[in-house]
Design a protein around this motif. Structure first.
Motif, mmCIF file in Angstrom:
data_model
loop_
_atom_site.group_PDB
_atom_site.id
_atom_site.type_symbol
_atom_site.label_atom_id
_atom_site.label_comp_id
_atom_site.label_asym_id
_atom_site.label_seq_id
_atom_site.Cartn_x
_atom_site.Cartn_y
_atom_site.Cartn_z
ATOM 1 N N ARG A 217 -5.195 -0.145 -8.455
ATOM 2 C CA ARG A 217 -4.457 -1.106 -7.635
ATOM 3 C C ARG A 217 -4.611 -0.812 -6.151
ATOM 4 N NH1 ARG A 217 1.475 -1.572 -9.046
ATOM 5 N NH2 ARG A 217 0.625 -2.812 -10.726
ATOM 6 N N ILE A 218 -4.505 0.462 -5.763
ATOM 7 C CA ILE A 218 -4.589 0.778 -4.326
ATOM 8 C C ILE A 218 -6.003 0.554 -3.801
ATOM 9 C CG2 ILE A 218 -5.066 3.264 -4.347
ATOM 10 C CD1 ILE A 218 -2.766 3.437 -2.188
ATOM 11 N N VAL A 219 -7.005 0.815 -4.625
ATOM 12 C CA VAL A 219 -8.387 0.513 -4.208
ATOM 13 C C VAL A 219 -8.528 -0.985 -3.990
ATOM 14 C CG1 VAL A 219 -10.783 0.454 -5.017
ATOM 15 C CG2 VAL A 219 -9.452 2.554 -5.214
ATOM 16 N N HIS A 220 -7.956 -1.771 -4.891
ATOM 17 C CA HIS A 220 -8.001 -3.228 -4.737
ATOM 18 C C HIS A 220 -7.272 -3.658 -3.460
ATOM 19 C CE1 HIS A 220 -7.937 -7.466 -5.710
ATOM 20 N NE2 HIS A 220 -6.627 -7.450 -5.536
ATOM 21 N N GLU A 221 -6.113 -3.059 -3.211
ATOM 22 C CA GLU A 221 -5.352 -3.398 -2.007
ATOM 23 C C GLU A 221 -6.129 -3.032 -0.743
ATOM 24 O OE1 GLU A 221 -2.534 -4.986 -1.414
ATOM 25 O OE2 GLU A 221 -2.078 -5.320 -3.526
ATOM 26 N N LEU A 222 -6.719 -1.854 -0.736
ATOM 27 C CA LEU A 222 -7.460 -1.421 0.452
ATOM 28 C C LEU A 222 -8.717 -2.255 0.680
ATOM 29 C CD1 LEU A 222 -7.035 2.436 0.138
ATOM 30 C CD2 LEU A 222 -5.867 0.886 1.729
ATOM 31 N N ARG A 223 -9.319 -2.722 -0.394
ATOM 32 C CA ARG A 223 -10.498 -3.594 -0.248
ATOM 33 C C ARG A 223 -10.123 -4.980 0.241
ATOM 34 N NH1 ARG A 223 -14.339 -2.339 -5.467
ATOM 35 N NH2 ARG A 223 -15.068 -0.326 -4.722
ATOM 36 N N VAL B 239 0.839 -1.199 0.000
ATOM 37 C CA VAL B 239 0.000 0.000 0.000
ATOM 38 C C VAL B 239 0.876 1.253 0.000
ATOM 39 C CG1 VAL B 239 -1.673 1.334 1.345
ATOM 40 C CG2 VAL B 239 -2.007 -1.120 1.027
ATOM 41 N N PHE B 240 1.911 1.269 0.822
ATOM 42 C CA PHE B 240 2.806 2.423 0.884
ATOM 43 C C PHE B 240 3.519 2.624 -0.452
ATOM 44 C CE2 PHE B 240 7.024 4.253 1.717
ATOM 45 C CZ PHE B 240 6.639 5.481 2.237
ATOM 46 N N GLY B 241 4.032 1.546 -1.030
ATOM 47 C CA GLY B 241 4.715 1.638 -2.325
ATOM 48 C C GLY B 241 3.798 2.140 -3.424
ATOM 49 N N THR B 242 2.571 1.672 -3.421
ATOM 50 C CA THR B 242 1.603 2.133 -4.422
ATOM 51 C C THR B 242 1.263 3.598 -4.211
ATOM 52 O OG1 THR B 242 0.695 -0.112 -4.553
ATOM 53 C CG2 THR B 242 -0.637 1.651 -5.472
ATOM 54 N N ALA B 243 1.100 4.017 -2.964
ATOM 55 C CA ALA B 243 0.793 5.424 -2.673
ATOM 56 C C ALA B 243 1.936 6.342 -3.107
ATOM 57 C CB ALA B 243 0.491 5.605 -1.187
ATOM 58 N N VAL C 28 -1.102 6.550 -13.376
ATOM 59 C CA VAL C 28 -1.753 6.981 -12.133
ATOM 60 C C VAL C 28 -3.104 6.285 -11.984
ATOM 61 C CG1 VAL C 28 -2.804 8.943 -10.929
ATOM 62 C CG2 VAL C 28 -0.558 9.192 -11.981
ATOM 63 N N ILE C 29 -3.848 6.199 -13.064
ATOM 64 C CA ILE C 29 -5.152 5.524 -13.006
ATOM 65 C C ILE C 29 -4.975 4.044 -12.675
ATOM 66 C CG2 ILE C 29 -7.172 4.842 -14.367
ATOM 67 C CD1 ILE C 29 -6.838 7.559 -15.852
ATOM 68 N N VAL C 30 -3.989 3.401 -13.296
ATOM 69 C CA VAL C 30 -3.705 1.990 -12.999
ATOM 70 C C VAL C 30 -3.361 1.835 -11.519
ATOM 71 C CG1 VAL C 30 -2.018 0.138 -13.379
ATOM 72 C CG2 VAL C 30 -2.991 1.336 -15.333
ATOM 73 N N LEU C 31 -2.542 2.729 -11.001
ATOM 74 C CA LEU C 31 -2.139 2.642 -9.599
ATOM 75 C C LEU C 31 -3.299 2.930 -8.653
ATOM 76 C CD1 LEU C 31 1.358 4.329 -9.875
ATOM 77 C CD2 LEU C 31 0.903 1.918 -9.394
ATOM 78 N N LEU C 32 -4.185 3.832 -9.038
ATOM 79 C CA LEU C 32 -5.373 4.093 -8.212
ATOM 80 C C LEU C 32 -6.270 2.859 -8.144
ATOM 81 C CD1 LEU C 32 -6.255 7.747 -9.291
ATOM 82 C CD2 LEU C 32 -5.482 6.987 -7.027
ATOM 83 N N ILE D 11 1.892 6.578 -6.846
ATOM 84 C CA ILE D 11 0.829 7.481 -7.307
ATOM 85 C C ILE D 11 1.306 8.927 -7.226
ATOM 86 C CG2 ILE D 11 -1.445 8.428 -6.707
ATOM 87 C CD1 ILE D 11 -2.245 5.537 -5.928
ATOM 88 N N LEU D 12 1.926 9.273 -6.117
ATOM 89 C CA LEU D 12 2.445 10.637 -5.955
ATOM 90 C C LEU D 12 3.507 10.941 -7.013
ATOM 91 C CD1 LEU D 12 2.620 13.284 -4.322
ATOM 92 C CD2 LEU D 12 4.354 12.151 -2.912
ATOM 93 N N PHE D 13 4.439 10.034 -7.211
ATOM 94 C CA PHE D 13 5.527 10.224 -8.163
ATOM 95 C C PHE D 13 5.002 10.391 -9.595
ATOM 96 C CE2 PHE D 13 8.588 8.246 -11.124
ATOM 97 C CZ PHE D 13 9.643 9.137 -10.978
ATOM 98 N N PHE D 14 4.153 9.479 -10.026
ATOM 99 C CA PHE D 14 3.638 9.550 -11.395
ATOM 100 C C PHE D 14 2.668 10.716 -11.583
ATOM 101 C CE2 PHE D 14 5.248 5.175 -11.734
ATOM 102 C CZ PHE D 14 5.947 5.308 -12.916
ATOM 103 N N SER D 15 1.977 11.114 -10.512
ATOM 104 C CA SER D 15 1.117 12.302 -10.599
ATOM 105 C C SER D 15 1.960 13.551 -10.841
ATOM 106 C CB SER D 15 0.305 12.482 -9.323
ATOM 107 O OG SER D 15 -0.603 11.438 -9.157
ATOM 108 N N LEU D 16 3.062 13.656 -10.116
ATOM 109 C CA LEU D 16 3.966 14.784 -10.325
ATOM 110 C C LEU D 16 4.554 14.774 -11.741
ATOM 111 C CD1 LEU D 16 5.796 14.888 -6.861
ATOM 112 C CD2 LEU D 16 4.121 16.526 -7.750
ATOM 113 N N LEU D 17 4.927 13.600 -12.209
ATOM 114 C CA LEU D 17 5.445 13.491 -13.578
ATOM 115 C C LEU D 17 4.382 13.878 -14.604
ATOM 116 C CD1 LEU D 17 7.572 10.206 -13.631
ATOM 117 C CD2 LEU D 17 8.377 12.534 -13.981
#
Length: 180
Positions: free
Chosen positions: A150-156, A90-94, A144-148, A97-103
């Motif tokens: 993924r994180i929703v899947h992880e959190l669920r 979860v931390f790595g995905t978050a 970013v969309i792919v990672l979002l 997301i931040l890194f690719f959002s900035l890019l």
């Protein structure tokens, strides 16, 4: 949503493969023209560097991320207990997301500025390069969309992750003594 992201990522992968084939064809025709007719296709190097290479490198990034095939280092991950593995994912995905959002944000600013200036390469021939600048923010935005997703899947899947390791050994057993 996951279906749409998968479809778009696959399409980007196929587009990258098509661009790669087009690049090979372009270079082969240029080489044949150079050696058989003593002339070459104008701007080949600029088109290859500014269009083909950018597309073949950045279009499949979301596809690679969707498949979980990006570069990762799991030196200590394999020794983590299941809850720690979950938190690391979860931390790595978050962070990703931040890194690719900035890019995506910065490359979109660069692309718009390039468009506004009408950016081009001025060599023996003028090659307009601003359209290729939009490949990066599109690719990074899709990651970013792919990672979002993924994180929703992880959190669920938190219900599936045990708080206490299931196959704990005797040493771990002593850590949980008296805890109910």
């Amino acid at each position: 949503m996951k279906w749409a992201v998968t479809r778009i990522s696959n399409t980007m992968e196929y587009a990258a493969a098509a661009v790669l084939m087009l690049m090979m064809l372009h270079i082969v025709i240029d080489v044949i023209a150079k050696y058989l007719f003593s002339t070459s296709i104008p701007g080949t190097l600029d088109v290859v560097a500014n269009y083909y290479m950018v597309a073949t490198v950045y279009l499949p990034v979301a596809f690679v991320e969707l498949r979980g095939r990006s570069i990762s280092v799991d030196l200590f991950y394999q020794w983590f207990p299941d809850p720690m593995k979950y938190l690391a994912r979860v931390f790595g995905t978050a962070v990703s997301i931040l890194f690719f959002s900035l890019l995506a944000y910065q490359t979109s600013i660069d692309a718009v500025q390039s468009f506004a200036k009408g950016e081009f390469v001025d060599g023996a021939y003028i090659v307009i390069t601003w359209p290729a600048r939009f490949v990066l923010p599109i690719s990074f935005g899709l990651v970013v969309i792919v990672l979002l997703v993924r994180i929703v899947h992880e959190l669920r899947s938190i219900e599936d992750t045990p708080l206490v390791p299931v196959d704990h050994d005797i040493e771990t057993e002593s850590l949980y003594e008296g805890v109910e």
